[in-house]
Design a protein around this motif. Structure first.
Motif, short mmCIF file in Angstrom:
data_model
loop_
_atom_site.label_atom_id
_atom_site.label_comp_id
_atom_site.label_asym_id
_atom_site.label_seq_id
_atom_site.Cartn_x
_atom_site.Cartn_y
_atom_site.Cartn_z
N PHE A 1 90.98 84.95 -4.47
CA PHE A 1 92.27 84.80 -5.16
C PHE A 1 93.17 86.01 -4.88
N TYR A 2 92.63 87.21 -5.02
CA TYR A 2 93.45 88.41 -4.81
C TYR A 2 93.87 88.56 -3.35
N LYS A 3 93.00 88.17 -2.44
CA LYS A 3 93.39 88.20 -1.02
C LYS A 3 94.57 87.27 -0.78
N HIS A 4 94.50 86.07 -1.37
CA HIS A 4 95.56 85.08 -1.19
C HIS A 4 96.87 85.54 -1.82
N GLU A 5 96.77 86.23 -2.96
CA GLU A 5 97.97 86.61 -3.71
C GLU A 5 98.54 87.97 -3.33
N LYS B 1 102.62 93.99 1.20
CA LYS B 1 103.52 95.13 1.40
C LYS B 1 102.76 96.39 1.85
N CYS B 2 101.56 96.59 1.31
CA CYS B 2 100.84 97.81 1.68
C CYS B 2 99.53 97.49 2.38
N THR B 3 99.13 98.36 3.27
CA THR B 3 97.94 98.14 4.09
C THR B 3 96.65 98.11 3.28
N PRO B 4 96.42 99.02 2.33
CA PRO B 4 95.14 98.99 1.61
C PRO B 4 94.86 97.65 0.94
N CYS B 5 95.87 97.05 0.37
CA CYS B 5 95.68 95.77 -0.32
C CYS B 5 95.67 94.61 0.68
N ARG B 6 96.62 94.59 1.58
CA ARG B 6 96.73 93.48 2.54
C ARG B 6 95.48 93.37 3.40
N GLU B 7 95.05 94.47 3.98
CA GLU B 7 93.87 94.46 4.85
C GLU B 7 92.57 94.58 4.05
N GLY B 8 92.63 95.40 3.01
CA GLY B 8 91.42 95.66 2.24
C GLY B 8 90.86 94.43 1.56
N TRP C 1 91.20 91.39 2.49
CA TRP C 1 90.65 90.50 3.53
C TRP C 1 89.24 90.94 3.88
N TRP C 2 89.04 92.23 4.05
CA TRP C 2 87.72 92.72 4.41
C TRP C 2 86.73 92.56 3.26
N LEU C 3 87.20 92.70 2.05
CA LEU C 3 86.32 92.49 0.90
C LEU C 3 85.77 91.07 0.89
N VAL C 4 86.64 90.11 1.18
CA VAL C 4 86.21 88.70 1.21
C VAL C 4 85.19 88.48 2.32
N GLN C 5 85.43 89.08 3.51
CA GLN C 5 84.50 88.89 4.61
C GLN C 5 83.10 89.41 4.26
N THR C 6 83.07 90.59 3.68
CA THR C 6 81.78 91.21 3.35
C THR C 6 81.09 90.44 2.24
N LEU C 7 81.85 90.06 1.21
CA LEU C 7 81.26 89.32 0.09
C LEU C 7 80.74 87.96 0.52
N ALA C 8 81.50 87.28 1.37
CA ALA C 8 81.10 85.94 1.82
C ALA C 8 79.79 86.03 2.62
N LEU D 1 76.24 96.50 0.70
CA LEU D 1 76.63 96.89 -0.66
C LEU D 1 77.34 98.23 -0.64
N ASP D 2 76.81 99.16 0.15
CA ASP D 2 77.49 100.46 0.30
C ASP D 2 78.81 100.29 1.04
N LEU D 3 78.85 99.36 1.99
CA LEU D 3 80.09 99.08 2.70
C LEU D 3 81.15 98.54 1.74
N LEU D 4 80.73 97.63 0.85
CA LEU D 4 81.65 97.08 -0.14
C LEU D 4 82.22 98.19 -1.03
N LEU D 5 81.36 99.05 -1.53
CA LEU D 5 81.82 100.13 -2.39
C LEU D 5 82.73 101.09 -1.64
N ASP D 6 82.46 101.31 -0.36
CA ASP D 6 83.33 102.16 0.45
C ASP D 6 84.70 101.51 0.64
N GLN D 7 84.70 100.20 0.86
CA GLN D 7 85.96 99.47 0.97
C GLN D 7 86.76 99.57 -0.33
N CYS D 8 86.06 99.43 -1.46
CA CYS D 8 86.72 99.54 -2.75
C CYS D 8 87.33 100.93 -2.94
N ASP D 9 86.59 101.97 -2.53
CA ASP D 9 87.09 103.34 -2.65
C ASP D 9 88.35 103.56 -1.81
#
Length: 442
Positions: A339-343, A347-354, A356-363, A375-383
């Motif tokens: 949902f957040y990826k879609h919405e 405007k900013c790279t961390p959200c626009r790209e981030g 998308w990558w969160l969804v890829q890793t979670l899926a 799991l560490d990759l996910l947390l690093d992406q979140c950071d």
């Protein structure tokens, strides 16, 4: 605490009245009397009363409402505006919509009093475009208020003028962010603005603007009519007053429960008839899907701004989504992140790209195709998203992920060991496409 003393019907008091949405019913139950009280006060005195009451924004951030009003520079020659944020589109949040459907005049009266307090002569109610039935109801209430002399020129003979416009959004989640809402209201693409300047100085049409949530504004008539001390007597020391708590998910009686801030989830679940029969609480959100999830260990955390923050989450919009043990945490978090990826406004790279990558890793994890290092990759992406995105959407997208790994790391690992989701979809009622087909009895 008994149910009688737990529930505080103020905003919801008229919801069971016959044709509660009409002007006739609202006035018969004391509607627009608080407006007369306010018009008999100095605008600054109304601001002071709201300050004294301790009312904090009910849209999620919890900023003191009276203080926000006092930021409006009255020596600025430009017009002042009040904007009501009725864009309510946070997953799980459903308090403003029923309020506007059942008591639109409560909101309208709150708009008039609040506009008077900040010396505004134009106000806007920005409603999410998908809820067309709500738009029509609020428009009708505004029309009735004009015809009755509650809006327009020389309101109640006071010499005060106010015009109210009901504006329909285009359905973008990002327009719940106040500056993106202003962009949409001005006819541009909904994207957050750089601050400063803040809306109080340069908001709508570059003029001083107050933006408040529906519930915040709807609370104002009771504060003016019954007194700031009455309002402050409820709730907790730093989170005064009452609020609407939206319970959804795996409870027997989901719905809206209005109670003083500081009530616990255990008490609310009791009011809602308990968790569905034969099941137990697994995890829940205190303020919609953008707040860190909590578990059964937090059943007795006071639901106020300080108590929930102390537990590592946010009170937010008090959208309490309840999930029992049949729910896959990983799948639920994946759905929210999609949902957040879609919405994301892009405007900013961390959200626009981030996102998308969160969804890829979670899926990949949800399908059992990843590795424990993900799991560490996910947390690093979140950071890399948290605190670096242009607005709070990026931060909100990381909250369920990091908190779910904190509380349910073993469940993520179980997906990898199982080679997919270990939960039986037939046992869950969370997702329609995973439910067992209904059978028709004789």
């Amino acid at each position: 605490m008994s149910q009688i003393s737990t529930l505080t019907p103020v905003l919801t008091d008229d919801w069971d009245a016959e044709r509660s949405w009409t002007l006739e019913t609202y006035e018969s139950r004391g509607g627009y009397r608080a407006l007369d009280v306010a018009l008999g006060m100095e605008p600054s005195a109304v601001v002071e009363a709201v300050k004294t009451s301790g009312l904090r924004g009910r849209g999620g951030a919890g900023f003191p409402t009276g203080m926000k009003w006092s930021f409006i520079p009255q020596d600025n020659p430009k017009p002042k505006y009040l904007v009501v944020n009725a864009d309510e589109s946070e997953p799980g949040t459903c308090k403003d919509t029923p309020l506007m459907m059942a008591s639109p005049h409560l909101l309208v009266e709150g708009v008039i009093i609040s506009s008077y307090a900040i010396r505004a002569h134009h106000a806007f109610i920005y409603i999410r475009g998908e809820i067309l039935h709500v738009v029509r109801r609020v428009q009708k209430a505004v029309q009735e208020a004009y015809l009755a002399g509650h809006l327009g020129k020389n309101i109640h003979g006071s010499g005060y003028d106010l015009d109210v416009v009901v504006h329909t959004g285009a359905g973008a989640y990002i327009c719940g962010e106040e500056t993106a809402l202003l962009e949409g209201l001005e006819g541009r693409r909904g994207q957050p603005r750089l601050r400063p300047p803040f809306p109080a100085v340069a908001g709508l049409y570059a003029s001083p603007t107050v933006i408040n949530n529906v519930e915040s504004i709807a609370s104002v008539p009771s504060i003016v009519g019954r007194g700031a001390d009455w309002f402050a007597s409820m709730g907790t020391e730093k989170s005064q007053g009452f609020g609407i708590f939206s319970l959804s998910g795996h409870v027997r009686r989901p719905g809206q429960y209005e109670a003083p801030l500081g009530i616990t989830l255990r008490q609310l679940i009791d009011l809602a008839g308990g968790i569905r029969e034969g099941h137990e609480l697994k995890f829940w959100t205190p303020g919609g899907s953008s707040t860190p999830i909590l578990t059964a260990e937090h059943l007795d955390v006071p639901l106020d701004f300080e108590g929930v923050a102390g537990a590592g989450s946010m009170l937010g919009t008090r959208a309490l989504q309840i999930f029992d043990e049949t729910t896959c945490v990983v799948r639920a978090v994946l759905r929210w992140t999609e949902f957040y990826k879609h919405e994301s406004c892009g405007k900013c790279t961390p959200c626009r790209e981030g996102t998308w990558w969160l969804v890829q890793t979670l899926a990949r994890l949800e399908a059992g195709q990843g590795s424990p290092e993900d799991l560490d990759l996910l947390l690093d992406q979140c950071d890399n998203i948290l605190g670096r995105s242009f607005c709070a959407l990026g931060d909100g997208a990381t909250s369920p992920i990091s908190s779910s790994i904190q509380h349910f790391r073993d469940e993520y690992l179980a997906h990898l060991e199982h080679g997919g989701c270990p939960f039986d979809p037939a046992a869950s009622t969370l997702f329609a496409d995973a439910a067992v087909p209904a059978t028709t009895g004789a």
